[in-house]
Design an enzyme around this catalytic site. Structure first.
Site, PDB file in Angstrom:
ATOM      1  N   LYS A  81       0.745  -1.161  -0.041  1.00  0.00           N
ATOM      2  CA  LYS A  81      -0.047  -0.020  -0.115  1.00  0.00           C
ATOM      3  C   LYS A  81       0.939   1.320  -0.043  1.00  0.00           C
ATOM      4  CE  LYS A  81      -4.059  -1.905   2.183  1.00  0.00           C
ATOM      5  NZ  LYS A  81      -5.309  -2.016   3.321  1.00  0.00           N
TER       6      LYS A  81
ATOM      7  N   GLY B 293      -6.939   1.864  18.054  1.00  0.00           N
ATOM      8  CA  GLY B 293      -5.552   1.809  17.004  1.00  0.00           C
ATOM      9  C   GLY B 293      -5.227   2.609  16.299  1.00  0.00           C
ATOM     10  N   ALA B 294      -3.982   2.564  15.695  1.00  0.00           N
ATOM     11  CA  ALA B 294      -3.343   3.466  14.872  1.00  0.00           C
ATOM     12  C   ALA B 294      -2.470   3.165  13.699  1.00  0.00           C
ATOM     13  CB  ALA B 294      -2.408   4.492  15.875  1.00  0.00           C
ATOM     14  N   GLY B 295      -2.904   1.906  13.366  1.00  0.00           N
ATOM     15  CA  GLY B 295      -2.313   1.186  12.153  1.00  0.00           C
ATOM     16  C   GLY B 295      -2.760   1.739  10.639  1.00  0.00           C
ATOM     17  N   GLY B 296      -2.481   1.033   9.760  1.00  0.00           N
ATOM     18  CA  GLY B 296      -2.991   1.548   8.089  1.00  0.00           C
ATOM     19  C   GLY B 296      -4.354   1.715   8.232  1.00  0.00           C
TER      20      GLY B 296
ATOM     21  N   ASN C  91      -4.381   3.945  21.551  1.00  0.00           N
ATOM     22  CA  ASN C  91      -3.480   2.885  21.023  1.00  0.00           C
ATOM     23  C   ASN C  91      -2.413   2.615  22.039  1.00  0.00           C
ATOM     24  OD1 ASN C  91      -2.896   1.557  18.585  1.00  0.00           O
ATOM     25  ND2 ASN C  91      -0.654   2.318  18.283  1.00  0.00           N
ATOM     26  N   ARG C  92      -2.050   1.283  21.877  1.00  0.00           N
ATOM     27  CA  ARG C  92      -1.082   0.649  22.977  1.00  0.00           C
ATOM     28  C   ARG C  92       0.373   1.372  22.680  1.00  0.00           C
ATOM     29  NH1 ARG C  92      -0.839  -5.477  21.753  1.00  0.00           N
ATOM     30  NH2 ARG C  92       0.115  -4.440  19.904  1.00  0.00           N
TER      31      ARG C  92
ATOM     32  N   ARG D 169       3.272   5.361  17.627  1.00  0.00           N
ATOM     33  CA  ARG D 169       2.309   5.297  16.446  1.00  0.00           C
ATOM     34  C   ARG D 169       1.075   5.960  16.655  1.00  0.00           C
ATOM     35  NH1 ARG D 169       1.230  -0.022  12.983  1.00  0.00           N
ATOM     36  NH2 ARG D 169       1.156  -1.454  14.604  1.00  0.00           N
TER      37      ARG D 169
HETATM   38  P1  NDP Z   1      -1.668  -2.804  11.508  1.00  0.00           P
HETATM   39  O1  NDP Z   1      -0.655  -3.648  11.797  1.00  0.00           O
HETATM   40  O2  NDP Z   1      -1.267  -1.562  10.878  1.00  0.00           O
HETATM   41  O3  NDP Z   1      -2.436  -2.163  12.739  1.00  0.00           O
HETATM   42  C1  NDP Z   1      -2.660  -2.962  13.759  1.00  0.00           C
HETATM   43  C2  NDP Z   1      -3.249  -1.962  15.051  1.00  0.00           C
HETATM   44  O4  NDP Z   1      -3.784  -2.756  15.922  1.00  0.00           O
HETATM   45  C3  NDP Z   1      -2.164  -1.251  15.724  1.00  0.00           C
HETATM   46  O5  NDP Z   1      -2.706   0.085  16.364  1.00  0.00           O
HETATM   47  C4  NDP Z   1      -2.087  -2.022  17.107  1.00  0.00           C
HETATM   48  O6  NDP Z   1      -1.416  -1.264  18.085  1.00  0.00           O
HETATM   49  C5  NDP Z   1      -3.227  -2.691  17.342  1.00  0.00           C
HETATM   50  N1  NDP Z   1      -3.299  -3.965  18.001  1.00  0.00           N
HETATM   51  C6  NDP Z   1      -3.016  -5.123  17.801  1.00  0.00           C
HETATM   52  N2  NDP Z   1      -3.245  -6.043  18.829  1.00  0.00           N
HETATM   53  C7  NDP Z   1      -3.675  -5.331  19.771  1.00  0.00           C
HETATM   54  C8  NDP Z   1      -4.263  -5.574  20.894  1.00  0.00           C
HETATM   55  N3  NDP Z   1      -4.078  -6.829  21.578  1.00  0.00           N
HETATM   56  N4  NDP Z   1      -4.640  -4.648  21.720  1.00  0.00           N
HETATM   57  C9  NDP Z   1      -4.782  -3.536  21.414  1.00  0.00           C
HETATM   58  N5  NDP Z   1      -4.274  -3.102  20.014  1.00  0.00           N
HETATM   59  C10 NDP Z   1      -3.803  -3.976  19.271  1.00  0.00           C
HETATM   60  O7  NDP Z   1      -3.094  -3.445  10.883  1.00  0.00           O
HETATM   61  P2  NDP Z   1      -4.237  -2.739   9.864  1.00  0.00           P
HETATM   62  O8  NDP Z   1      -4.432  -1.057  10.193  1.00  0.00           O
HETATM   63  O9  NDP Z   1      -3.623  -2.873   8.490  1.00  0.00           O
HETATM   64  O10 NDP Z   1      -5.265  -3.634   9.838  1.00  0.00           O
HETATM   65  C11 NDP Z   1      -6.276  -3.649  11.227  1.00  0.00           C
HETATM   66  C12 NDP Z   1      -7.368  -4.535  10.945  1.00  0.00           C
HETATM   67  O11 NDP Z   1      -8.223  -3.904  10.064  1.00  0.00           O
HETATM   68  C13 NDP Z   1      -7.064  -5.996  10.268  1.00  0.00           C
HETATM   69  O12 NDP Z   1      -7.598  -6.926  11.163  1.00  0.00           O
HETATM   70  C14 NDP Z   1      -7.724  -5.952   8.942  1.00  0.00           C
HETATM   71  O13 NDP Z   1      -8.478  -7.135   8.894  1.00  0.00           O
HETATM   72  C15 NDP Z   1      -8.778  -4.861   9.117  1.00  0.00           C
HETATM   73  N6  NDP Z   1      -8.981  -4.182   7.983  1.00  0.00           N
HETATM   74  C16 NDP Z   1     -10.521  -4.356   7.360  1.00  0.00           C
HETATM   75  C17 NDP Z   1     -10.765  -3.566   6.108  1.00  0.00           C
HETATM   76  C18 NDP Z   1     -12.200  -3.827   5.768  1.00  0.00           C
HETATM   77  O14 NDP Z   1     -12.500  -3.458   4.610  1.00  0.00           O
HETATM   78  N7  NDP Z   1     -13.060  -4.413   6.649  1.00  0.00           N
HETATM   79  C19 NDP Z   1      -9.704  -3.036   5.392  1.00  0.00           C
HETATM   80  C20 NDP Z   1      -8.500  -2.826   5.963  1.00  0.00           C
HETATM   81  C21 NDP Z   1      -8.350  -3.725   7.204  1.00  0.00           C
HETATM   82  P3  NDP Z   1       0.029  -1.185  18.402  1.00  0.00           P
HETATM   83  O15 NDP Z   1       0.227   0.019  17.591  1.00  0.00           O
HETATM   84  O16 NDP Z   1       0.020  -0.792  19.842  1.00  0.00           O
HETATM   85  O17 NDP Z   1       0.824  -2.424  18.115  1.00  0.00           O
END
Ligand code: NDP
Length: 284
Positions: free
Chosen positions: A71, A131-134, A155-156, A160
Site C-alpha cells: 500500500k 488503534g493507529a495502524g494502516g 493506542n498501545r 504510533r
Molecule cells: P496494523 O498492523 O497496521 O495495525 C494494527 C493495530 O492494532 C495497531 O494500532 C496495534 O496497536 C493494534 N493492536 C494489535 N493488537 C492489539 C491488542 N491486543 N490490543 C490493542 N491494540 C492492538 O493493521 P491494519 O491497520 O492494516 O489492520 C487492522 C485490521 O483492519 C485488520 O484486522 C484488518 O483485517 C482490518 N481491515 C479491514 C478492512 C475492511 O475493509 N473491513 C480494510 C483494512 C483492514 P500497536 O500500534 O500498539 O501495536
C-alpha cells in the site's frame, strides 16, 4: 452485430493473496450487473511490484487494488495521488485515467465512511478510534475530512498513536488527541462513534476482546468494527447487548468494492450483492 471479445481487466496485487475474498465479491457484482470485466487476484512479491504495475499499464488494466504489503510502496509506481491518499500516505486502489496515467486512491477509509453513513453522520461528532495502524489512519483522515469535530486515538504504542494525532492536527480541521492504551479504556460521555480499527477479533483470534470498560458503551453510541472475518466480533456482541447501534467490517469491505468498481467501470453496483457473497464466505 459486432461482438467485442476484449474485457475490461481489473485485479489485486498482494502477498499473501489466497485468503483475500475481494475477487469473489467484485466478480459477483460484475456478473449481477452484466459488466464485461474480470478481476484477477495476483500474488506479487515486494520486489516484483514495479513489474506488476508496468504489466498492468502495458495491458491497459482499468485499475487494481493493492493490499499488504504494497500500500505504501506502490505510490512511487503511480502518476499521482488523490487528496486523501496523499494525506494518508498509502494507496489501495489505482485507477486508470482517460489519458492512460494511473491515479492512487485510498478507499479503506472511504469504504468505512460509506458504511458509517448508513447509520450516522460523523460531521460535528467526537469519534473514538481504537488503534493507529494502516486501517485506523485511513479511517481517521476520512472522518476528519468529513467534518468530525474531534478524533480521539486510543493506542498501545504511544509513538504510533502520536504519529496519527500529529497527522490529523497538521492535515485536517479536526481536533485530535491521544490516549495511550495501558489500562481498561472508558469511552467518554460526549463520544458518538467508537471504531475498532485494531486487528483484535480477526480470525483465528475470534474471541479476542479489547481492553474496554464495557459499561461505558451507552445505547446512544454507534460501535463499528473493521474486522470482516468473522463479522460478529465480541465487541459488536457486547455493544449490541448494551443497546448500541453496530456496524460490522463487511460493510467497509463491500463499500470499498462499490467505490473501486465505480472508479474502474463507471457503474454504481448494488452493495447487497457483494454483502451476500461475503456473508456466504465469512458467515453472518
Ligand atoms: P496494523 O498492523 O497496521 O495495525 C494494527 C493495530 O492494532 C495497531 O494500532 C496495534 O496497536 C493494534 N493492536 C494489535 N493488537 C492489539 C491488542 N491486543 N490490543 C490493542 N491494540 C492492538 O493493521 P491494519 O491497520 O492494516 O489492520 C487492522 C485490521 O483492519 C485488520 O484486522 C484488518 O483485517 C482490518 N481491515 C479491514 C478492512 C475492511 O475493509 N473491513 C480494510 C483494512 C483492514 P500497536 O500500534 O500498539 O501495536
Amino acid at each position: 452485430m459486432t461482438a467485442s471479445f476484449l474485457s475490461t481487466i481489473t485485479g489485486s496485487f498482494a502477498m499473501p493473496a489466497a485468503e483475500n475474498p475481494t475477487v469473489a465479491m467484485v466478480e459477483a457484482a460484475y456478473r449481477h450487473h452484466g459488466i464485461d470485466a474480470r478481476y484477477l487476484n495476483c500474488e506479487v512479491r515486494p520486489e516484483a511490484l514495479g513489474d506488476a504495475v508496468r504489466g498492468a499499464r502495458a495491458m491497459g488494466w482499468a485499475g487494481f487494488n493493492c493490499s499488504i504489503p504494497h500500500k505504501v510502496a506502490v505510490v512511487e509506481h503511480l502518476d499521482g495521488l488523490a487528496d486523501s491518499a496523499r494525506i494518508i500516505g498509502a494507496v489501495n486502489c489505482a485507477v486508470r485515467q482517460p489519458d492512460g496515467t494511473y491515479l492512487g486512491e485510498n478507499t479503506d477509509g472511504q469504504g468505512f465512511l460509506a458504511s458509517l453513513r448508513t447509520v450516522a453522520d460523523p460531521a460535528g461528532a467526537h469519534v473514538v478510534l481504537l488503534g493507529a495502524g494502516g486501517a485506523a489512519r485511513a479511517i481517521a483522515v476520512e472522518v476528519a475530512l468529513a467534518g468530525a469535530a474531534a478524533v480521539t486515538v486510543v493506542n498501545r504504542s504511544a509513538a504510533r498513536g502520536e504519529g496519527l494525532v500529529a497527522l490529523l492536527r497538521e492535515r485536517t480541521p479536526a481536533r485530535a488527541d491521544l490516549v495511550v492504551w495501558d489500562r481498561p479504556y472508558r469511552v467518554p460521555e460526549d463520544a458518538a462513534i467508537v471504531v475498532n480499527s485494531t486487528s483484535v477479533g480477526l480470525f483465528p483470534d475470534v474471541e479476542g476482546r479489547l481492553d474496554l470498560e464495557l459499561d461505558s458503551l451507552r445505547p446512544a453510541l454507534v460501535v463499528a468494527d473493521v474486522i470482516p472475518n468473522p463479522p460478529r466480533t465480541p465487541l459488536l456482541r457486547d455493544a449490541e447487548e448494551r443497546g448500541c447501534t453496530t456496524l460490522d467490517g463487511i460493510g467497509m469491505l463491500v463499500n470499498q468494492g462499490v467505490i473501486g468498481i465505480r472508479h474502474w467501470t463507471g457503474v454504481d453496483v448494488d452493495p447487497a450483492v457483494m454483502r451476500a457473497c461475503l456473508a456466504g464466505i465469512f458467515g453472518g
